[in-house]
Enzyme design. Structure first.
Site, PDB file in Angstrom:
ATOM      1  N   CYS A   1       0.836   5.886  -5.882  1.00 52.83           N
ATOM      2  CA  CYS A   1       2.124   5.252  -5.584  1.00 52.83           C
ATOM      3  C   CYS A   1       3.204   5.565  -6.608  1.00 52.83           C
ATOM      4  CB  CYS A   1       1.937   3.740  -5.515  1.00 52.83           C
ATOM      5  SG  CYS A   1       1.267   3.063  -7.054  1.00 52.83           S
TER       6      CYS A   1
ATOM      7  N   GLU B   1       2.485  -5.047  -4.177  1.00 57.55           N
ATOM      8  CA  GLU B   1       2.624  -3.750  -4.870  1.00 57.55           C
ATOM      9  C   GLU B   1       2.612  -2.696  -3.774  1.00 57.55           C
ATOM     10  OE1 GLU B   1       2.656  -3.426  -8.273  1.00 57.55           O
ATOM     11  OE2 GLU B   1       2.554  -5.589  -8.449  1.00 57.55           O
TER      12      GLU B   1
ATOM     13  N   ASN C   1      -6.651   4.026  -2.602  1.00 58.02           N
ATOM     14  CA  ASN C   1      -6.405   5.187  -3.475  1.00 58.02           C
ATOM     15  C   ASN C   1      -6.957   5.039  -4.897  1.00 58.02           C
ATOM     16  OD1 ASN C   1      -4.362   3.366  -4.097  1.00 58.02           O
ATOM     17  ND2 ASN C   1      -2.830   4.947  -4.443  1.00 58.02           N
TER      18      ASN C   1
HETATM   19  P1  NAD Z   1      -2.389  -0.107   3.915  1.00 58.02           P
HETATM   20  O1  NAD Z   1      -1.175  -0.932   3.869  1.00 58.02           O
HETATM   21  O2  NAD Z   1      -2.653   0.699   5.135  1.00 58.02           O
HETATM   22  O3  NAD Z   1      -3.714  -0.974   3.705  1.00 58.02           O
HETATM   23  C1  NAD Z   1      -3.929  -1.723   2.533  1.00 58.02           C
HETATM   24  C2  NAD Z   1      -4.834  -2.898   2.833  1.00 58.02           C
HETATM   25  O4  NAD Z   1      -4.161  -3.793   3.719  1.00 58.02           O
HETATM   26  C3  NAD Z   1      -6.158  -2.547   3.494  1.00 58.02           C
HETATM   27  O5  NAD Z   1      -7.178  -3.316   2.881  1.00 58.02           O
HETATM   28  C4  NAD Z   1      -5.947  -3.007   4.932  1.00 58.02           C
HETATM   29  O6  NAD Z   1      -7.151  -3.379   5.564  1.00 58.02           O
HETATM   30  C5  NAD Z   1      -5.043  -4.206   4.756  1.00 58.02           C
HETATM   31  N1  NAD Z   1      -4.230  -4.575   5.916  1.00 58.02           N
HETATM   32  C6  NAD Z   1      -3.733  -3.771   6.888  1.00 58.02           C
HETATM   33  N2  NAD Z   1      -3.024  -4.501   7.784  1.00 58.02           N
HETATM   34  C7  NAD Z   1      -3.060  -5.789   7.360  1.00 58.02           C
HETATM   35  C8  NAD Z   1      -2.510  -7.010   7.856  1.00 58.02           C
HETATM   36  N3  NAD Z   1      -1.784  -7.041   8.971  1.00 58.02           N
HETATM   37  N4  NAD Z   1      -2.739  -8.142   7.158  1.00 58.02           N
HETATM   38  C9  NAD Z   1      -3.467  -8.122   6.015  1.00 58.02           C
HETATM   39  N5  NAD Z   1      -4.019  -6.990   5.515  1.00 58.02           N
HETATM   40  C10 NAD Z   1      -3.820  -5.840   6.176  1.00 58.02           C
HETATM   41  O7  NAD Z   1      -2.304   0.842   2.618  1.00 58.02           O
HETATM   42  P2  NAD Z   1      -3.263   2.023   2.194  1.00 58.02           P
HETATM   43  O8  NAD Z   1      -3.054   3.164   3.144  1.00 58.02           O
HETATM   44  O9  NAD Z   1      -4.639   1.522   1.973  1.00 58.02           O
HETATM   45  O10 NAD Z   1      -2.683   2.406   0.750  1.00 58.02           O
HETATM   46  C11 NAD Z   1      -1.708   3.353   0.527  1.00 58.02           C
HETATM   47  C12 NAD Z   1      -0.395   2.694   0.192  1.00 58.02           C
HETATM   48  O11 NAD Z   1      -0.557   1.844  -0.945  1.00 58.02           O
HETATM   49  C13 NAD Z   1       0.687   3.671  -0.211  1.00 58.02           C
HETATM   50  O12 NAD Z   1       1.899   3.329   0.410  1.00 58.02           O
HETATM   51  C14 NAD Z   1       0.801   3.480  -1.729  1.00 58.02           C
HETATM   52  O13 NAD Z   1       2.059   3.832  -2.245  1.00 58.02           O
HETATM   53  C15 NAD Z   1       0.490   2.046  -1.869  1.00 58.02           C
HETATM   54  N6  NAD Z   1       0.027   1.735  -3.227  1.00 58.02           N
HETATM   55  C16 NAD Z   1       0.862   1.035  -4.048  1.00 58.02           C
HETATM   56  C17 NAD Z   1       0.473   0.751  -5.353  1.00 58.02           C
HETATM   57  C18 NAD Z   1       1.367  -0.013  -6.279  1.00 58.02           C
HETATM   58  O14 NAD Z   1       0.911  -0.403  -7.344  1.00 58.02           O
HETATM   59  N7  NAD Z   1       2.612  -0.249  -5.947  1.00 58.02           N
HETATM   60  C19 NAD Z   1      -0.788   1.170  -5.812  1.00 58.02           C
HETATM   61  C20 NAD Z   1      -1.620   1.871  -4.940  1.00 58.02           C
HETATM   62  C21 NAD Z   1      -1.204   2.139  -3.633  1.00 58.02           C
END
Ligand code: NAD
Length: 492
Positions: free
Chosen positions: A296, A262, A164
């Site tokens: 987020c 995060e 995002n």
């Molecule tokens: P996601 O969890 O689907 O994927 C994030 C990353 O994790 C990707 O690079 C993915 O390839 C990797 N991943 C997936 N499965 C994994 C595993 N088993 N082991 C290791 N890595 C793995 O999240 P998304 O859809 O890319 O992002 C959206 C989410 O992120 C929302 O829930 C949002 O709230 C959150 N977010 C949080 C913050 C914060 O600062 N708290 C900031 C931005 C986004």
């Protein structure tokens, strides 16, 4: 498909799709299989990035390990010099980099430019810590003894990114890791990896020593999992969903690898009867449509006092109905682009359908947009929801705002706190006592008073409950990348 090129970035964007290569140990290396990356606004292929497996992860982690001790030995001010070279490259290519995230993530151009500029500033901000990293001298119970608490780098960091704010998140991991003496392996999201590979090309134009930063493509279940499992990784810093964060923590638990998570949010916004309603409506609306609702920390649920409920809904309705959305790679002056993918679109559509079934009233929007292409959902305002409705409890991650009526601040605080998420929160009020009460009673990592949801780089962005473990930004975020080492020196 053109092979990844030596051509200028700007030219490449306007030609056919490009194959990118992993950046390991200062070299660009082929990755075997590829992941296709498309534009969510029109489905067009933008390029392909390596679909790395465990072997590639291993090579990247070994390179980072090899580079680490020499990197740690450099004075921080030298490490800051490299960071400043990187931020200068980002600034030099700000237009092309913004163009890339407009295309691969569907971000509107002004926000894409803010993301690039903020990233450069963030890298500079972290570089400024070079002369401010401090340990402690602790008094001893023993005569002639001095106790030092030193802050040391963790070693090798694995940074796993969401889609995002794909470019900024690179810096949020890389800059504090590097200034404190760590080396890093970064895996961007498979949805938005191209900006990270172009960033790697910019890194290659700096004097950064080989292996200090390594960037690899891949899916979460293969490359991501292998990074978390790797025995030579000392810290996994992850931004993404709660489900993935939980899986990462379980995997990291096998080697007792440190994690910094995060995760998601369901940010409440409280609007009291004494608030400036125009300010509240605009700030909450902006917060919900920015990045098409895929942020987020932005307001996901509203609690408004009964006396101003109808007036507030009217104001929000006007704003939602004036939203311009479309394809940001071709149209300017938009509030929103598409959602990042079909999964995201379907999730938002299901959430709104469920809100209707559970008794919510859609005031405006409420459907997948009637567009010839792209994952567009109508900006949607929902009233008449209750505390147990799904739309008030689960992260929607789209341009959908549910509003619940409350009878006073105490009820609003109780409802706001009754959530498995605890990232950000806000209140709109002209009553100082109400502002002080939420500062005492809201159980969130951040609270914004009379302003939109957006954190400062010198603050500390950290979620409570399922929103995460540890945090980012500022001094406290920086020290998450360090270990303490206490040294006792017995003099005579
Ligand atoms: P996601 O969890 O689907 O994927 C994030 C990353 O994790 C990707 O690079 C993915 O390839 C990797 N991943 C997936 N499965 C994994 C595993 N088993 N082991 C290791 N890595 C793995 O999240 P998304 O859809 O890319 O992002 C959206 C989410 O992120 C929302 O829930 C949002 O709230 C959150 N977010 C949080 C913050 C914060 O600062 N708290 C900031 C931005 C986004």
């Amino acid at each position: 498909m053109n092979s990844r090129a030596t051509r200028p970035i700007a030219d490449r964007l306007h030609e056919g799709p490009v194959d990118y290569r992993n950046y390991i140990d200062g070299q660009f290396v082929d990755g075997g299989d590829y992941i296709e990356v498309t534009n969510p606004a029109d489905g067009r292929l933008l390029g392909r990035v390596p679909e790395s497996g465990a072997d590639t992860v291993d090579a990247a982690v070994i390179a980072a390990r090899r580079a680490q001790s020499a990197w740690e030995k450099r004075p921080p001010i030298e490490r800051a010099g490299y960071l400043r070279q990187i931020s200068a490259k980002v600034r030099e290519h700000r237009v092309e980099l913004a163009d890339i995230i407009v295309r691969e993530q569907g971000k509107v151009r002004p926000l894409a430019e803010v993301e690039i500029d903020f990233t450069a500033s963030y890298i500079d901000y972290m570089a400024e810590w070079a002369r401010r990293l401090e340990g402690e001298v602790i008094t001893s119970d023993r005569q002639n003894e001095t106790i030092f608490l030193l802050r040391k780098p963790m070693g090798v960091v694995a940074g796993i990114l969401p889609w995002n704010f794909p470019f900024f998140l690179i810096a949020r991991k890389l800059a504090p890791a590097l200034i404190t003496g760590n080396t890093i392996v970064i895996k961007p999201s498979e949805e938005t990896p191209i900006n990270a590979f172009v960033f790697a090309e910019l890194l290659a134009e700096t004097d950064l020593p080989a292996g200090v930063v390594n960037i690899i493509g891949g899916r979460g279940v293969a490359a991501g999992q292998a990074m978390v499992e790797h025995r030579s990784v000392d810290l996994v810093t992850f931004t993404g969903s709660v489900a993935t964060g939980s899986r990462i923590m379980q995997t990291a638990g096998r080697n007792l690898t440190r994690v910094n998570l995060e995760l998601g949010g369901k940010a409440p916004a409280i609007v009291l009867a004494n608030a400036d309603l125009d300010l509240a409506a605009k700030a909450i609306y902006d917060s919900r449509v920015i990045n098409t609702g895929q942020v987020c920390n932005c307001a996901e649920r509203v609690y408004v006092e009964r006396a101003v409920h109808d007036a507030f809904i009217d104001k929000l309705k006007g704003l939602f109905e004036a939203t311009r959305y479309g394809d940001p790679s071709h149209e300017t002056d938009l509030h929103m682009g598409p959602l990042v993918n079909k999964i995201g679109l379907d999730k938002v559509a299901r959430a709104v359908d469920l809100a209707r079934e559970q008794g919510g009233t859609v005031i405006t929007g409420g459907r997948i947009a009637d567009r010839s292409s792209g994952f567009h959902y109508e900006p949607t305002l929902i009233a008449g929801v209750g505390a147990d409705h799904d739309i008030m409890r689960s992260e929607t991650f789209g341009p959908v705002l549910p509003v619940q009526v409350v009878d006073g601040l105490d009820e609003a605080i109780t409802l706001a706190n009754d959530s498995e998420y605890g990232l950000t929160s806000s209140i709109f009020t002209n009553d100082l006592n109400a502002a002080l009460q939420v500062s005492r009673e809201l159980k969130f990592g951040e609270t914004y008073i009379n302003r939109e949801h957006f954190e400062a780089m010198q603050g500390f962005h950290a979620g409570r409950r399922k929103s995460g473990i540890g945090g980012a930004d500022g001094k406290h975020g920086l020290y998450e990348f360090t270990e303490t080492h206490v040294v006792y020196i017995q003099g005579r």
